[in-house]
Each structure stands twice: as C-alpha cells, then as structure tokens.
Design a protein around this motif. Structure first.
Motif, PDB file in Angstrom:
ATOM      1  N   ILE A 119       0.852  -1.179   0.000  1.00 38.87           N
ATOM      2  CA  ILE A 119       0.000   0.000   0.000  1.00 38.87           C
ATOM      3  C   ILE A 119       0.889   1.230   0.000  1.00 38.87           C
ATOM      4  O   ILE A 119       1.868   1.298   0.756  1.00 38.87           O
ATOM      5  N   GLU A 120       0.595   2.163  -0.870  1.00 44.77           N
ATOM      6  CA  GLU A 120       1.406   3.370  -0.999  1.00 44.77           C
ATOM      7  C   GLU A 120       0.489   4.589  -0.973  1.00 44.77           C
ATOM      8  O   GLU A 120      -0.523   4.634  -1.689  1.00 44.77           O
ATOM      9  N   ILE A 121       0.848   5.590  -0.167  1.00 39.49           N
ATOM     10  CA  ILE A 121       0.039   6.796  -0.007  1.00 39.49           C
ATOM     11  C   ILE A 121       0.895   8.014  -0.320  1.00 39.49           C
ATOM     12  O   ILE A 121       2.010   8.143   0.187  1.00 39.49           O
ATOM     13  N   THR A 122       0.371   8.903  -1.156  1.00 40.26           N
ATOM     14  CA  THR A 122       1.020  10.177  -1.429  1.00 40.26           C
ATOM     15  C   THR A 122       0.018  11.288  -1.161  1.00 40.26           C
ATOM     16  O   THR A 122      -1.188  11.133  -1.401  1.00 40.26           O
ATOM     17  N   ASP A 123       0.522  12.386  -0.675  1.00 46.05           N
ATOM     18  CA  ASP A 123      -0.330  13.507  -0.286  1.00 46.05           C
ATOM     19  C   ASP A 123       0.385  14.798  -0.678  1.00 46.05           C
ATOM     20  O   ASP A 123       1.239  15.286   0.063  1.00 46.05           O
ATOM     21  N   VAL A 124       0.041  15.341  -1.858  1.00 37.71           N
ATOM     22  CA  VAL A 124       0.725  16.518  -2.377  1.00 37.71           C
ATOM     23  C   VAL A 124      -0.307  17.517  -2.881  1.00 37.71           C
ATOM     24  O   VAL A 124      -1.218  17.151  -3.642  1.00 37.71           O
ATOM     25  N   HIS A 125      -0.165  18.776  -2.464  1.00 36.86           N
ATOM     26  CA  HIS A 125      -1.016  19.870  -2.937  1.00 36.86           C
ATOM     27  C   HIS A 125      -2.500  19.552  -2.759  1.00 36.86           C
ATOM     28  O   HIS A 125      -3.310  19.715  -3.681  1.00 36.86           O
ATOM     29  N   ASN A 126      -2.859  19.079  -1.573  1.00 35.77           N
ATOM     30  CA  ASN A 126      -4.251  18.773  -1.236  1.00 35.77           C
ATOM     31  C   ASN A 126      -4.887  17.756  -2.187  1.00 35.77           C
ATOM     32  O   ASN A 126      -6.086  17.816  -2.475  1.00 35.77           O
ATOM     33  N   VAL A 127      -4.076  16.847  -2.674  1.00 41.23           N
ATOM     34  CA  VAL A 127      -4.566  15.726  -3.474  1.00 41.23           C
ATOM     35  C   VAL A 127      -4.062  14.437  -2.833  1.00 41.23           C
ATOM     36  O   VAL A 127      -2.852  14.242  -2.679  1.00 41.23           O
ATOM     37  N   PHE A 128      -4.994  13.607  -2.455  1.00 40.94           N
ATOM     38  CA  PHE A 128      -4.681  12.359  -1.751  1.00 40.94           C
ATOM     39  C   PHE A 128      -4.728  11.207  -2.749  1.00 40.94           C
ATOM     40  O   PHE A 128      -5.725  11.017  -3.446  1.00 40.94           O
ATOM     41  N   CYS A 129      -3.641  10.446  -2.810  1.00 40.96           N
ATOM     42  CA  CYS A 129      -3.558   9.297  -3.719  1.00 40.96           C
ATOM     43  C   CYS A 129      -3.204   8.051  -2.910  1.00 40.96           C
ATOM     44  O   CYS A 129      -2.282   8.079  -2.097  1.00 40.96           O
ATOM     45  N   ILE A 130      -3.917   6.990  -3.143  1.00 41.37           N
ATOM     46  CA  ILE A 130      -3.621   5.724  -2.472  1.00 41.37           C
ATOM     47  C   ILE A 130      -3.612   4.612  -3.512  1.00 41.37           C
ATOM     48  O   ILE A 130      -4.505   4.524  -4.355  1.00 41.37           O
ATOM     49  N   SER A 131      -2.574   3.799  -3.455  1.00 45.28           N
ATOM     50  CA  SER A 131      -2.419   2.673  -4.376  1.00 45.28           C
ATOM     51  C   SER A 131      -2.300   1.386  -3.574  1.00 45.28           C
ATOM     52  O   SER A 131      -1.556   1.324  -2.594  1.00 45.28           O
ATOM     53  N   VAL A 132      -3.042   0.387  -3.994  1.00 48.40           N
ATOM     54  CA  VAL A 132      -3.073  -0.892  -3.300  1.00 48.40           C
ATOM     55  C   VAL A 132      -2.786  -2.000  -4.300  1.00 48.40           C
ATOM     56  O   VAL A 132      -3.382  -2.037  -5.378  1.00 48.40           O
ATOM     57  N   LEU A 133      -1.849  -2.865  -3.950  1.00 51.00           N
ATOM     58  CA  LEU A 133      -1.513  -4.011  -4.790  1.00 51.00           C
ATOM     59  C   LEU A 133      -1.709  -5.281  -3.964  1.00 51.00           C
ATOM     60  O   LEU A 133      -1.065  -5.454  -2.929  1.00 51.00           O
ATOM     61  N   LEU A 134      -2.598  -6.143  -4.425  1.00 52.68           N
ATOM     62  CA  LEU A 134      -2.913  -7.398  -3.727  1.00 52.68           C
ATOM     63  C   LEU A 134      -2.477  -8.563  -4.604  1.00 52.68           C
ATOM     64  O   LEU A 134      -2.786  -8.608  -5.796  1.00 52.68           O
ATOM     65  N   TYR A 135      -1.770  -9.504  -3.977  1.00 52.60           N
ATOM     66  CA  TYR A 135      -1.249 -10.660  -4.704  1.00 52.60           C
ATOM     67  C   TYR A 135      -2.155 -11.875  -4.528  1.00 52.60           C
ATOM     68  O   TYR A 135      -2.680 -12.129  -3.443  1.00 52.60           O
ATOM     69  N   HIS A 136      -2.343 -12.618  -5.614  1.00 54.21           N
ATOM     70  CA  HIS A 136      -3.051 -13.900  -5.592  1.00 54.21           C
ATOM     71  C   HIS A 136      -4.467 -13.776  -5.036  1.00 54.21           C
ATOM     72  O   HIS A 136      -4.912 -14.584  -4.224  1.00 54.21           O
ATOM     73  N   VAL A 137      -5.187 -12.749  -5.475  1.00 46.67           N
ATOM     74  CA  VAL A 137      -6.595 -12.600  -5.074  1.00 46.67           C
ATOM     75  C   VAL A 137      -7.544 -12.932  -6.225  1.00 46.67           C
ATOM     76  O   VAL A 137      -8.729 -13.129  -6.012  1.00 46.67           O
ATOM     77  N   VAL A 138      -7.003 -12.968  -7.435  1.00 44.60           N
ATOM     78  CA  VAL A 138      -7.830 -13.268  -8.599  1.00 44.60           C
ATOM     79  C   VAL A 138      -7.759 -14.768  -8.876  1.00 44.60           C
ATOM     80  O   VAL A 138      -6.681 -15.342  -8.964  1.00 44.60           O
ATOM     81  N   LYS A 139      -8.909 -15.388  -9.000  1.00 42.32           N
ATOM     82  CA  LYS A 139      -8.953 -16.845  -9.205  1.00 42.32           C
ATOM     83  C   LYS A 139      -8.744 -17.198 -10.674  1.00 42.32           C
ATOM     84  O   LYS A 139      -8.993 -16.400 -11.552  1.00 42.32           O
TER      85      LYS A 139
END
Length: 442
Positions: free
Chosen positions: A422-442
């Motif tokens: 999980i990666e979070i960036t917070d720049v110039h009042n813009v919130f970005c969150i990225s999530v990478l999940l492994y082996h969740v797709v069947k």
C-alpha cells in the motif's frame, strides 16, 4: 534453616514469573500450533525441570548451562510453535541474552547501591535480592521489545503503553528496595534483609506485575475489539443498505422481464393494426426505465461494475465526477467479501473528501487493473480539510473518532493478509492511495 523456609516460597514465585515472561514473548512473536493446554503445560514444565535440574544439580559451568538452556528452550519452542526454525532460534537467543543482560544490570545496580551506602545488602543475601530485581528488569526489557517488535510495526506506540511497560516493573524494584531493612536502631545492619516481610513483599510484587500486565492487555484488547465491532457494524449496516437498494433494482428488472410476454403480445397487436404512433409512445415509455439507469462501469464483470456504478451514483448526488480507467476481464473472480470491503472503504473515503472541495474540483479518479492473479487499485481525490498524520498513520478529522477512522486501517489489514503493498502520497491537497494485492484473482 528458618531463613531457607522463608526464601523457598518466594523463589518458587520468582521462577514461575520467569516462565510467565518467557511465555509472553514467545506468544507475541511466534504462531502457536493450537495444541491442547495440557501439551503447553507439559512442554513448559519439561523445559523448566530439565534446565533447572541440570543447572543446579549436575553442572556449574556457564558454557554448558548455555547449551542446556538453548537446547531445552529451542526444543520446547519448536514443539509448541509452527514458525520456521530460524525464528525459533532468534527467540531462543533473545530469551537468553535478555536474561543474561538483566542479571548483569541487577548485579551492577546492587554494586552501585552498596558503594554509595556501605553494606546496604550483605553478600549472603545479594543472590536473592539480585534474582528478584533481574527478573523485573527482564520483564521491563521484554515488554519494551514487544512494543517495538514485528507484531506492532504498523501500530504507533503511545505514552500510556510506555508507562505501562516501564512504570510497573521499575516501580516494583523501587518498592522492593524500600522493603529491605536499613541500618537503624530497630534494624541493625547485621540483620538479614531476607525476612518474612521481604520475601512476602517480593512475591506480591511479582504477582502484581503479572496481574497488571494481564489486566492492561485484556482492557486494551476489549476496547479495540469493541471499537472494531462498532466499525464493522457500521460497515454491515452500510452494505445492507446497498443490498436493499440493489434488491429494489433487481425487483424492478424482474417485474419488467415478467411482463415481457404481455408486452410482446401488445407490440405485435400494434404492428398488426399499423398503429405505429402508439407503438413509438409505448416503446419510449418502456425504455425510460433502462435509459435512466447509468452504467459508468461497463467491463462486463458484474462484481466490479456493480460496486463502481453504485458508488458513482452516490457521488453524482454531490456533483462528484467519477473518472474510471479499468482493465478488468469480464470473467475474473475475486474474494468478493474482502475486496468489496477494501474497494468500498477506499471509494467512500474518496467521496467523503471530494464533496468538501469546490464544485469544479470535485472528482475521483479510479484505476483498477487485473494482471494475472494480482489486483491493482489506485484512487486519487482532492480534499479541503487538513489531514492529520501521526507517524505513518492518518488520523480521522471527523468529530466522532471512535466511530470513524477505521476504514483505512481495515484496508491495511486486508493488504497485509494478502502480503500486498500500500502506498500513499499527499501533495497539494490531493490524496492518492495505491493498493496491490497478490493472488486474489482466481
């Protein structure tokens, strides 16, 4: 002889205290095999009896004692816990080093006290006093290590945790010194400090440390459990409302399909009688329901499309634009419950933040990509209210702190469950969150 009968009960409590603090550390750092309690009692008892008997009755060499402790403790740990051997080895080394360091610290503490106050503790009694103090020091070290250990690397350590870890054992050491008789008319320096009061006080102090630890841990666990249950109840209520709205939609669609036969008969009758104007009006009325239903997400995957379209409809009520970039195969399957909670929480947070900014800035950018068995989710949104950050954790800015602020924590727990990132960036009042999940797709 009389003194020995006084010391023996206190020494029993002291040795049980050693087992207690060692078990605390192993339970918090390793994963149990879920055996019956009798196996745990036999394993700990066998380790203690083996080590104590060989140490005190067979050999007196420090190196051999180290080998005996290492072998017996490591064997007990590998029997009770299912972690890799190297982790069991690390725990064994830590247990020995902690015990050794606490004894060294207790020795130099007694030496310093005797230096500043001559003969405060006689040489014949230093072994008993030093043993009690070293165990309290070891307890303090282990509790501090657990606060900053691997099971707490994503949790911030608050002041009350540090106070609980240090104040009780260190305060017990101070009280124990106060129980030791000092030179006076009533207690000459030649008298033994190991009397009934001193031994009883030492035993009670060790029991108080055990009780305080369990009460604090139980209270903290109960509070976290209650807050989590409240948050989960709120989540359940939310998804129940979502299910009810979806249910109403499907009921309308089912009714439409049920009436399709009669509609077709009526359409055929209009065609047979060449009543085309009436047919056009009827067709327009029939299509109105379908045309008013927005389908922003149209990947063909019902799971993702339903969630995204539902959230987009909620966002549209607050004039929030949804920008979607989706690479989702129509036939991919995921763990519906957990991914729904994860994606739902992320979208809810983004919508809540976006609706507080100016209308022309209200938008939520969503990117979802399925690659192999892995799932990537990235959500970007503006916000107006300043974010509150404590360490790496974001604190909710809502007034009801107990009921809010759990969404991101729940997402992090799901990410950890799938060994994701999980990666979070917070720049110039813009919130970005990225999530990478492994082996969740069947």
């Amino acid at each position: 002889m009389e003194t020995m009968w006084i010391i023996i009960p206190a020494l029993i409590v002291e040795e049980l205290f050693v087992i207690f603090i060692q078990r605390i550390f192993t339970e918090k750092t390793l994963h149990s095999r879920r055996r019956k309690p009798i196996y745990e009692i036999v394993a700990w008892g066998g380790y203690y009896i083996t080590f104590s008997f060989i140490t005190y009755n067979v050999v007196g060499n420090a190196f051999i004692n180290l080998l005996v402790f290492g072998f017996s403790f490591f064997s007990m740990v590998t029997f009770l816990y299912k972690d890799k051997l190297r982790y069991c080895f690390y725990v064994t080394v830590f247990a020995y080093v902690t015990g050794m360091c606490s004894e060294v610290m207790a020795y130099y503490l007694l030496m310093a006290i005797n230096y500043f106050k001559e003969n405060f503790i006689s040489g014949s009694e230093q072994m008993f006093v030093g043993a009690v103090i070293s165990k309290l020091i070891e307890f303090c070290i282990i509790k501090l290590a657990l606060l900053f250990g691997r099971n707490n690397h994503n949790k911030s350590v608050c002041v009350r945790d540090l106070l609980e870890a240090c104040f009780v054992p260190l305060g017990s050491i101070l009280i124990f010194f106060m129980l030791i008789p000092t030179e006076s008319e009533l207690y000459p320096v030649s008298d033994s400090p190991v009397n009934i009061q001193g031994c009883l006080g030492a035993a009670i102090l060790l029991i108080i440390n055990i009780t305080t630890y369990y009460l604090y841990e139980k209270g903290k666990s109960a509070t976290e459990k209650r807050m989590r249950e409240e948050a989960l109840q709120e989540q359940c209520n939310y998804y129940m409302r979502q299910c009810e709205e979806s249910k109403m939609l499907w009921m309308e669609l089912s009714k439409f399909r049920h009436d399709m036969k009669q509609r077709c008969i009526y359409v055929q009758a209009l065609l047979d009688t060449n009543r085309y104007d009436e047919l056009r009006r009827y067709y327009a009325d029939s299509m109105q329901f379908i045309l008013t239903t927005k389908s922003l997400a149209d990947t063909g995957n019902i799971f993702f499309d339903s969630i995204l379209n539902y959230k987009a409809e909620i966002a549209d009520r607050d004039q929030i634009r949804f920008n979607l970039a989706l690479e989702i195969p129509y036939d991919c399957e995921v763990n519906g419950e957990e991914i729904s909670i994860c994606l739902g929480n992320l979208l809810d947070n983004a919508i809540e933040a976006a609706k507080e900014v100016e209308p022309d800035r209200r938008q939520v950018d969503v990117k979802i990509k399925v690659q192999g068995h892995n799932l990537y989710i990235a959500i970007r949104n503006p916000y107006a209210r300043p974010r509150i950050q404590k360490g790496e954790e974001y604190i909710t800015t809502k007034q009801n702190v107990r009921s809010h602020g759990w969404g991101l924590q729940i997402v992090k727990e799901i990410v950890e469950q799938y060994n994701g990132n999980i990666e979070i960036t917070d720049v110039h009042n813009v919130f970005c969150i990225s999530v990478l999940l492994y082996h969740v797709v069947k």
